[in-house]
Design a protein around this motif. Structure first.
Motif, PDB file in Angstrom:
ATOM      1  N   LYS A  43       0.832  -1.207   0.000  1.00 21.89           N
ATOM      2  CA  LYS A  43       0.000   0.000   0.000  1.00 21.89           C
ATOM      3  C   LYS A  43       0.861   1.249   0.000  1.00 21.89           C
ATOM      4  O   LYS A  43       0.593   2.219  -0.729  1.00 21.89           O
ATOM      5  CB  LYS A  43      -0.909  -0.002   1.236  1.00 21.89           C
ATOM      6  CG  LYS A  43      -2.058  -0.981   1.175  1.00 21.89           C
ATOM      7  CD  LYS A  43      -2.887  -0.892   2.446  1.00 21.89           C
ATOM      8  CE  LYS A  43      -3.996  -1.924   2.455  1.00 21.89           C
ATOM      9  NZ  LYS A  43      -4.777  -1.870   3.717  1.00 21.89           N
ATOM     10  N   TYR A  44       1.905   1.243   0.811  1.00 20.95           N
ATOM     11  CA  TYR A  44       2.794   2.409   0.879  1.00 20.95           C
ATOM     12  C   TYR A  44       3.510   2.641  -0.453  1.00 20.95           C
ATOM     13  O   TYR A  44       3.609   3.780  -0.925  1.00 20.95           O
ATOM     14  CB  TYR A  44       3.812   2.205   1.998  1.00 20.95           C
ATOM     15  CG  TYR A  44       4.948   3.210   1.974  1.00 20.95           C
ATOM     16  CD1 TYR A  44       4.751   4.529   2.374  1.00 20.95           C
ATOM     17  CD2 TYR A  44       6.207   2.842   1.501  1.00 20.95           C
ATOM     18  CE1 TYR A  44       5.775   5.448   2.330  1.00 20.95           C
ATOM     19  CE2 TYR A  44       7.239   3.757   1.463  1.00 20.95           C
ATOM     20  CZ  TYR A  44       7.030   5.052   1.876  1.00 20.95           C
ATOM     21  OH  TYR A  44       8.041   5.965   1.819  1.00 20.95           O
ATOM     22  N   ASN A  88      16.721  12.855  -9.020  1.00 18.35           N
ATOM     23  CA  ASN A  88      15.987  11.622  -8.833  1.00 18.35           C
ATOM     24  C   ASN A  88      15.816  10.850 -10.131  1.00 18.35           C
ATOM     25  O   ASN A  88      15.620   9.651 -10.118  1.00 18.35           O
ATOM     26  CB  ASN A  88      14.610  11.912  -8.231  1.00 18.35           C
ATOM     27  CG  ASN A  88      14.720  12.385  -6.801  1.00 18.35           C
ATOM     28  OD1 ASN A  88      15.661  12.042  -6.109  1.00 18.35           O
ATOM     29  ND2 ASN A  88      13.773  13.189  -6.366  1.00 18.35           N
ATOM     30  N   LYS A  89      15.884  11.529 -11.268  1.00 19.16           N
ATOM     31  CA  LYS A  89      15.735  10.826 -12.535  1.00 19.16           C
ATOM     32  C   LYS A  89      16.851   9.813 -12.753  1.00 19.16           C
ATOM     33  O   LYS A  89      16.655   8.797 -13.405  1.00 19.16           O
ATOM     34  CB  LYS A  89      15.709  11.826 -13.692  1.00 19.16           C
ATOM     35  CG  LYS A  89      14.399  12.591 -13.821  1.00 19.16           C
ATOM     36  CD  LYS A  89      14.472  13.527 -15.005  1.00 19.16           C
ATOM     37  CE  LYS A  89      13.201  14.371 -15.089  1.00 19.16           C
ATOM     38  NZ  LYS A  89      13.265  15.313 -16.208  1.00 19.16           N
ATOM     39  N   LEU A  90      18.027  10.088 -12.215  1.00 22.01           N
ATOM     40  CA  LEU A  90      19.139   9.163 -12.392  1.00 22.01           C
ATOM     41  C   LEU A  90      18.855   7.810 -11.760  1.00 22.01           C
ATOM     42  O   LEU A  90      19.345   6.796 -12.231  1.00 22.01           O
ATOM     43  CB  LEU A  90      20.414   9.758 -11.772  1.00 22.01           C
ATOM     44  CG  LEU A  90      20.954  11.017 -12.439  1.00 22.01           C
ATOM     45  CD1 LEU A  90      22.103  11.568 -11.635  1.00 22.01           C
ATOM     46  CD2 LEU A  90      21.403  10.705 -13.866  1.00 22.01           C
ATOM     47  N   PHE A  91      18.035   7.787 -10.721  1.00 20.38           N
ATOM     48  CA  PHE A  91      17.751   6.534 -10.047  1.00 20.38           C
ATOM     49  C   PHE A  91      16.543   5.827 -10.637  1.00 20.38           C
ATOM     50  O   PHE A  91      16.174   4.764 -10.174  1.00 20.38           O
ATOM     51  CB  PHE A  91      17.529   6.780  -8.551  1.00 20.38           C
ATOM     52  CG  PHE A  91      18.665   7.512  -7.904  1.00 20.38           C
ATOM     53  CD1 PHE A  91      18.506   8.812  -7.481  1.00 20.38           C
ATOM     54  CD2 PHE A  91      19.897   6.913  -7.772  1.00 20.38           C
ATOM     55  CE1 PHE A  91      19.549   9.494  -6.904  1.00 20.38           C
ATOM     56  CE2 PHE A  91      20.940   7.580  -7.184  1.00 20.38           C
ATOM     57  CZ  PHE A  91      20.775   8.877  -6.755  1.00 20.38           C
ATOM     58  N   ASN A 132      21.169  10.005  -1.089  1.00 19.24           N
ATOM     59  CA  ASN A 132      20.925  10.370   0.305  1.00 19.24           C
ATOM     60  C   ASN A 132      19.441  10.280   0.598  1.00 19.24           C
ATOM     61  O   ASN A 132      18.652   9.855  -0.243  1.00 19.24           O
ATOM     62  CB  ASN A 132      21.454  11.793   0.587  1.00 19.24           C
ATOM     63  CG  ASN A 132      20.933  12.795  -0.419  1.00 19.24           C
ATOM     64  OD1 ASN A 132      19.769  12.745  -0.780  1.00 19.24           O
ATOM     65  ND2 ASN A 132      21.774  13.699  -0.881  1.00 19.24           N
ATOM     66  N   ALA A 133      19.060  10.686   1.802  1.00 17.86           N
ATOM     67  CA  ALA A 133      17.677  10.514   2.244  1.00 17.86           C
ATOM     68  C   ALA A 133      16.693  11.383   1.475  1.00 17.86           C
ATOM     69  O   ALA A 133      15.497  11.118   1.490  1.00 17.86           O
ATOM     70  CB  ALA A 133      17.582  10.807   3.735  1.00 17.86           C
ATOM     71  N   LYS A 139      14.133   7.782   0.365  1.00 17.77           N
ATOM     72  CA  LYS A 139      12.928   7.928   1.184  1.00 17.77           C
ATOM     73  C   LYS A 139      12.241   6.586   1.392  1.00 17.77           C
ATOM     74  O   LYS A 139      11.745   6.289   2.489  1.00 17.77           O
ATOM     75  CB  LYS A 139      11.968   8.909   0.513  1.00 17.77           C
ATOM     76  CG  LYS A 139      12.485  10.336   0.462  1.00 17.77           C
ATOM     77  CD  LYS A 139      11.503  11.243  -0.260  1.00 17.77           C
ATOM     78  CE  LYS A 139      12.028  12.673  -0.340  1.00 17.77           C
ATOM     79  NZ  LYS A 139      11.104  13.561  -1.076  1.00 17.77           N
ATOM     80  N   ILE A 140      12.197   5.767   0.337  1.00 13.82           N
ATOM     81  CA  ILE A 140      11.563   4.455   0.468  1.00 13.82           C
ATOM     82  C   ILE A 140      12.330   3.577   1.441  1.00 13.82           C
ATOM     83  O   ILE A 140      11.752   2.909   2.307  1.00 13.82           O
ATOM     84  CB  ILE A 140      11.459   3.774  -0.909  1.00 13.82           C
ATOM     85  CG1 ILE A 140      10.566   4.594  -1.839  1.00 13.82           C
ATOM     86  CG2 ILE A 140      10.899   2.368  -0.781  1.00 13.82           C
ATOM     87  CD1 ILE A 140      10.480   4.042  -3.232  1.00 13.82           C
ATOM     88  N   LEU A 141      13.658   3.577   1.325  1.00 14.17           N
ATOM     89  CA  LEU A 141      14.479   2.722   2.173  1.00 14.17           C
ATOM     90  C   LEU A 141      14.375   3.107   3.648  1.00 14.17           C
ATOM     91  O   LEU A 141      14.272   2.249   4.531  1.00 14.17           O
ATOM     92  CB  LEU A 141      15.936   2.783   1.716  1.00 14.17           C
ATOM     93  CG  LEU A 141      16.242   2.090   0.392  1.00 14.17           C
ATOM     94  CD1 LEU A 141      17.646   2.421  -0.067  1.00 14.17           C
ATOM     95  CD2 LEU A 141      16.067   0.591   0.518  1.00 14.17           C
TER      96      LEU A 141
END
Length: 308
Positions: A43-44, A88-91, A132-133, A139-141
């Motif tokens: 769900k998350y 974030n696009k790189l990931f 990083n966070a 954020k997911i991790l």
């Protein structure tokens, strides 16, 4: 009178249905806790990806004694381009795996570097190899690590259906679909045309694609004001694509309920292309339900896809 039920409920324990979370529990209590945690994680992930304009195709979880593996395949929409920044696009360009330890997290590396090359390595690969966070995957991790109370080493694998090798058409198949797309040239100037064609071809050629198609329809209903124009495009496109000899579908049934074009009363529109046997257990049916939120109320979207 007996109450009618959805036949997909009876089909859940039959034949090819596989629970997408695999683990070996040690006690009875542990099995119930694992099921609850897996449902909450899914769900998350669905909600988190939707906030960034990404549609989750499948989410599979494998549990081991100290490790947790999460495989996520997703579809990148045009909305995600404006929501995700350049870092974030790189990931999200390629599929890769990351690991998080109990206290600190770091990217897996399959090679060692000499000390005098550290500066060159950081200068050249710092943006691609570190996170990083504040980044998308970070954020997911961190959230999963807090939810699981630092009990597992989490390994996440992301797969982008837009660019990965999981979905490719052969040359003669691509040529046949290009010829069918020409029949829809009336809708070429619509901003949803390119993305809709990609999702429709994906749903025709790949299993468990009802979720992607229903979520895409729900997002478009919330963005558009000409709902009838979009639904007529869907009907024509589905008739053309399912009619091709390279289609893997027997039929599609689509049910949408809401206030179309902002009219005072809600209506229900049902689109059915070819045969969709919902009362037989042998049929391979993929079902999903989505909700669209608009200024005039909500739309309910239900879709049934019959595979060959």
């Amino acid at each position: 009178m007996a109450q009618k039920i959805n036949s997909s409920i009876l089909r859940l324990g039959y034949k090819k249905n596989i629970w997408k979370s695999k683990y070996n529990e040690k006690t009875i209590e542990e099995s119930s806790v694992n099921v609850f945690q897996d449902l909450e994680i899914k769900k998350y992930i669905n909600r988190f990806f939707n906030l960034y304009g990404l549609i989750v195709h499948s989410c599979k979880i494998n549990r081991f004694s100290n490790n947790l593996e999460v495989f996520i395949s997703y579809f990148t929409t045009l909305q995600s381009v404006s929501l995700i920044n350049s870092k974030n696009k790189l990931f999200l360009k390629t599929s890769y795996s990351t690991t998080i330890q109990k206290k600190n997290y770091s990217r897996k590396r399959s090679f060692n570097l000499l000390k005098h090359r550290d500066y060159l390595y950081k200068k050249k690969y710092k943006k691609k190899k570190s996170f990083n966070a504040n980044n998308f995957i970070g954020k997911i991790l961190i959230s999963l690590n807090l939810f699981l109370k630092h009990k597992y080493n989490i390994n996440i694998v992301l797969q982008n259906l837009n660019k990965s090798l999981s979905f490719r058409l052969k040359n003669y198949e691509a040529l046949a679909f290009r010829k069918s797309i020409i029949k829809l040239r009336f809708y070429f100037k619509s901003f949803f045309f390119k993305e809709a064609i990609n999702i429709l071809i994906l749903s025709i050629r790949k299993n468990l694609s009802a979720k992607i198609l229903s979520n895409f329809i729900a997002t478009q209903l919330s963005l558009l004001k000409r709902h009838n124009y979009f639904i007529t495009f869907l009907k024509r496109a589905l008739v053309i694509f399912i009619g091709t000899k390279y289609s893997l579908l027997n039929g599609v049934k689509l049910k949408i309920k809401g206030r179309f074009n902002g009219v005072p009363r809600a209506k229900t529109r049902i689109l059915q292309i070819k045969n969709v046997p919902l009362q037989t257990f042998d049929s391979n049916i993929d079902y999903y339900q989505a909700v669209s939120y608009t200024t005039n109320g909500t739309f309910g979207v239900k879709i049934w896809i019959s595979k060959k």
